[in-house]
Design a protein around this motif. Structure first.
Motif, PDB file in Angstrom:
ATOM      1  N   THR A  49       0.849  -1.191   0.000  1.00  0.00           N
ATOM      2  CA  THR A  49       0.000   0.000   0.000  1.00  0.00           C
ATOM      3  C   THR A  49       0.885   1.242   0.000  1.00  0.00           C
ATOM      4  OG1 THR A  49      -1.931   1.009   1.043  1.00  0.00           O
ATOM      5  CG2 THR A  49      -0.248   0.200   2.541  1.00  0.00           C
ATOM      6  N   CYS A 133     -19.425  -0.726  15.802  1.00  0.00           N
ATOM      7  CA  CYS A 133     -19.144   0.716  15.724  1.00  0.00           C
ATOM      8  C   CYS A 133     -20.320   1.564  16.198  1.00  0.00           C
ATOM      9  CB  CYS A 133     -18.771   1.091  14.297  1.00  0.00           C
ATOM     10  SG  CYS A 133     -17.276   0.268  13.740  1.00  0.00           S
ATOM     11  N   ARG A 172      -4.239  -5.794   3.277  1.00  0.00           N
ATOM     12  CA  ARG A 172      -4.206  -4.345   3.009  1.00  0.00           C
ATOM     13  C   ARG A 172      -5.615  -3.752   2.937  1.00  0.00           C
ATOM     14  NH1 ARG A 172      -2.477  -3.382  -3.333  1.00  0.00           N
ATOM     15  NH2 ARG A 172      -4.303  -4.382  -4.248  1.00  0.00           N
ATOM     16  N   GLY A 238     -15.970  -4.246   2.044  1.00  0.00           N
ATOM     17  CA  GLY A 238     -15.809  -2.790   2.089  1.00  0.00           C
ATOM     18  C   GLY A 238     -16.779  -2.027   1.198  1.00  0.00           C
ATOM     19  N   ARG A 239     -16.945  -2.503  -0.040  1.00  0.00           N
ATOM     20  CA  ARG A 239     -17.790  -1.739  -0.980  1.00  0.00           C
ATOM     21  C   ARG A 239     -19.243  -1.691  -0.539  1.00  0.00           C
ATOM     22  NH1 ARG A 239     -15.394  -3.299  -6.942  1.00  0.00           N
ATOM     23  NH2 ARG A 239     -13.239  -3.075  -6.279  1.00  0.00           N
ATOM     24  N   HIS A 273     -19.905   8.604  12.804  1.00  0.00           N
ATOM     25  CA  HIS A 273     -18.886   7.573  13.022  1.00  0.00           C
ATOM     26  C   HIS A 273     -17.797   7.754  11.977  1.00  0.00           C
ATOM     27  CE1 HIS A 273     -16.843   3.862  13.486  1.00  0.00           C
ATOM     28  NE2 HIS A 273     -17.311   3.328  12.371  1.00  0.00           N
ATOM     29  N   ASN A 276     -14.509   6.315   7.185  1.00  0.00           N
ATOM     30  CA  ASN A 276     -13.780   6.629   5.951  1.00  0.00           C
ATOM     31  C   ASN A 276     -14.154   8.073   5.582  1.00  0.00           C
ATOM     32  OD1 ASN A 276     -13.057   6.995   3.219  1.00  0.00           O
ATOM     33  ND2 ASN A 276     -13.202   4.800   2.828  1.00  0.00           N
ATOM     34  N   ASN A 303     -10.409   4.468  12.118  1.00  0.00           N
ATOM     35  CA  ASN A 303     -11.708   4.017  12.635  1.00  0.00           C
ATOM     36  C   ASN A 303     -11.475   3.335  13.982  1.00  0.00           C
ATOM     37  OD1 ASN A 303     -14.040   2.594  13.238  1.00  0.00           O
ATOM     38  ND2 ASN A 303     -14.324   1.763  11.181  1.00  0.00           N
TER      39      ASN A 303
END
Ligand code: UT7
Length: 349
Positions: A49, A133, A172, A238-239, A273, A276, A303
């Motif tokens: 990364t 979260c 990653r 993630g998406r 929250h 991202n 996060n």
């Protein structure tokens, strides 16, 4: 085991009897982060990364990580001490200790027991709340309801997580996102800094597979096989979570306004929250909210799960971003899939 000394300050006598939920107030706030920093450059040495990718795709510059030997309850206790000092309430006068965490010190007992002992809240009952979260807002609603019922006079509500322990530093996709922190508030029925005038929580278990730690529970007990497959670490789509998060942040903010007969212009600041930076930008743009009214401190902490909201609220207050006579919305989302929102109205001076 130590017993209360006869000199211990007397427990405050709280007025009894139920009060309206909307009369429960925030009396004090505090937060705590570990000293140790994990930068994007550090991560680029572990996985394929770069600082550029992490900053542009997440807004994160660095995170704080527990030191060797430091545990979740250490962070929670420090945040709690600061919140108590801020409220002027002695630990012995606290009735309830709630710890929102997905990363307890141990599976048994609850982390609230360790925090209670560390801060000396010896007259309190307590337990943990796990809603990922969204945990802090779930615990906030529980504390608020316990006080409004008349059963308890006050509550210490803590969001404390050390997601570094659930992070696979070979992946990653996830390792760039998470950090460790804690934040705490003291709730009570007397006039404080702000009233929590409305809250809304939700859970949709159809999305349970989208953020999960597969092993370590009854479904898949830890074994040599689960460890070899790295199933003790958090996995995420993630998406899909990204899409859900943008819709929820915008939706919750709109709903809290609508059911309280408010316009978005009546809200001085939204504290979301911190998952991202792009999620926050997209939600602000969907709401047509100027970016400066969507609080973001993800650059410094990443996060931190249940800690992001009280940590951000503490920072926003100390920076003078919100104060007397103003309105604030807190909004969170995460594993479950769970979500929650709160409307806070600051007392006029
Ligand atoms: O607290 C609540 C739970 N979490 C969240 O709310 C997180 C929500 N999701 C996200 O924040 C984002 O989806 C991520 C940050 C996890 C990923 O960002 P993205 O823009 O959705 O990236 P992507 O998954 O679509 O991946 C794009 C590319 C892929 O490469 P290819 O297939 O296009 O060649 C990934 O392999 O980026 C690659 N990639 C990386 N590259 C460099 C993924 N992670 C990294 C990385 N460094 N750390």
């Amino acid at each position: 085991m130590k017993h209360p000394s006869p000199q211990a300050p007397a427990r405050a006598e709280h007025p009894r009897g139920p009060v309206a939920l909307s009369h429960v107030s925030l009396l004090g706030i505090g937060s705590s982060v570990p000293e140790r920093r994990l930068t994007n450059a550090d991560l680029a040495r572990l996985v394929d990364t770069s600082d550029e990718w992490i900053r542009t795709r997440t807004g994160i510059g660095e995170r704080r990580i527990l030191a060797e030997g430091q545990v979740t309850s250490d962070l929670g206790a420090e945040a709690a001490r600061r919140a108590l000092a801020n409220s002027g309430i002695a630990p012995e006068a606290i009735d309830v200790v709630l710890v929102a965490t997905a990363t307890p010190d141990q599976p048994v007992p609850c982390t609230a027991a360790f925090v209670q002992e560390k801060i000396g809240a010896r007259n309190a009952m307590g337990f943990d709340v796990d809603a990922g979260c969204t945990g802090f807002l779930y615990a906030l609603q529980v504390g608020r309801a316990l006080i409004a019922s008349g059963a308890y006079g006050n509550a210490l509500v803590i969001g404390a997580d050390a997601l570094s322990l659930l992070t696979d530093y070979q992946s990653r996709e996830t390792c760039v996102l998470f950090g460790d922190a804690a934040g705490a508030v003291v709730l009570g029925r007397e006039r404080g800094r702000a009233r929590i005038t409305d809250m809304q929580l939700g859970l949709d278990g159809r999305g349970a597979h989208l953020i999960q730690v597969v092993a370590g529970g009854t479904a898949r007990p830890t074994s040599a096989e689960t460890v070899a497959a790295r199933e003790q670490y958090l996995r995420m789509n993630g998406r899909e979570v990204f899409r859900f998060a943008v819709d929820k942040l915008a939706g919750l903010t709109r709903e809290l306004c609508a059911r309280n007969q408010l316009e978005l212009d009546d809200i001085d600041l939204v504290i979301p929250h911190q998952a991202n930076g792009r999620i926050l930008d997209a939600a602000a743009s969907a709401l047509e909210l100027p970016p400066e009214r969507m609080f973001c401190n993800i650059e410094h902490y990443g996060n931190t799960s249940a800690a992001t909201i009280p940590l951000a609220l503490d920072e926003a207050l100390r920076q003078g971003r919100i104060g007397a006579g103003q309105r604030l919305i807190l909004a969170a989302f995460g594993a479950g899939l769970a979500w929650g929102g709160a409307l806070l109205e600051f007392e006029a001076d």
